[in-house]
Write an enzyme that holds these catalytic residues in place. Sequence first.
Site, short mmCIF file in Angstrom:
data_model
loop_
_atom_site.label_atom_id
_atom_site.label_comp_id
_atom_site.label_asym_id
_atom_site.label_seq_id
_atom_site.Cartn_x
_atom_site.Cartn_y
_atom_site.Cartn_z
N CYS A 1 -50.85 -2.49 -26.72
CA CYS A 1 -49.75 -2.95 -27.54
C CYS A 1 -49.42 -4.41 -27.20
O CYS A 1 -50.29 -5.26 -27.21
CB CYS A 1 -48.56 -2.01 -27.36
N HIS A 2 -48.17 -4.71 -26.87
CA HIS A 2 -47.76 -6.07 -26.51
C HIS A 2 -48.18 -6.45 -25.09
O HIS A 2 -48.00 -7.59 -24.68
CB HIS A 2 -46.24 -6.23 -26.67
N GLY A 3 -48.76 -5.51 -24.34
CA GLY A 3 -49.27 -5.82 -23.01
C GLY A 3 -50.34 -6.89 -23.05
O GLY A 3 -50.56 -7.59 -22.05
N GLY A 4 -50.99 -7.08 -24.19
CA GLY A 4 -52.00 -8.12 -24.35
C GLY A 4 -51.46 -9.52 -24.14
O GLY A 4 -52.23 -10.46 -23.90
#
Length: 185
Positions: free
Chosen positions: A107-110
């Site tokens: 998810c937004h961990g990228g």
Amino acid sequence: MTETNAPAILIFIDEKYEDMELMYPKYRLEEAGYRVVIAGPKAKQVYMGKNGYPCVSDAAIADVEEQDFVGVVCVGGWAPDKLRRLDKVKSLIRQLHESGKLVAAICHGGWMPISAGVYSGVHVTGSPGIKDDLVNAGAIFEDSAVVVDRHFVSSRKPDDLPAFMAASLKVLAATVSSVHKLVHA
């Protein structure tokens, strides 16, 4: 209970992390025999997830070192936007990448690998909300439940967690024995 000498996986945490994207990998990794270290800005701090689930950090990010881990899982939520600003987070991700260890993001961990500068030329996926950021970082974006490129694993959202963890465990199985031997030589 996981053995204290088991290969360790790092998971970063801060306020408003995505609850499922932290807890599901944590438990799957522990079931597979890995030791999971949750590292936040402060050690032994309670951090609240976006959906209200509390999680206590095991260590402060400033106190962890790359050589103690066989990989990192970068979870989503709103926490990655703060975590990616920390030089130590970026440095750890770069070092793990340079050592050929697992760099997994969902998810937004990228946002964390993006800020660490390790995604150039890497096939990845992520939340549609960070697609432009991934592309602008030089990544090759694919809209898939999971994308594996060497030691990089990425997924889009909580619904992708089963595929994300199956791929992460497969990458770990392929790399951990040689990495673990180097770490503990």
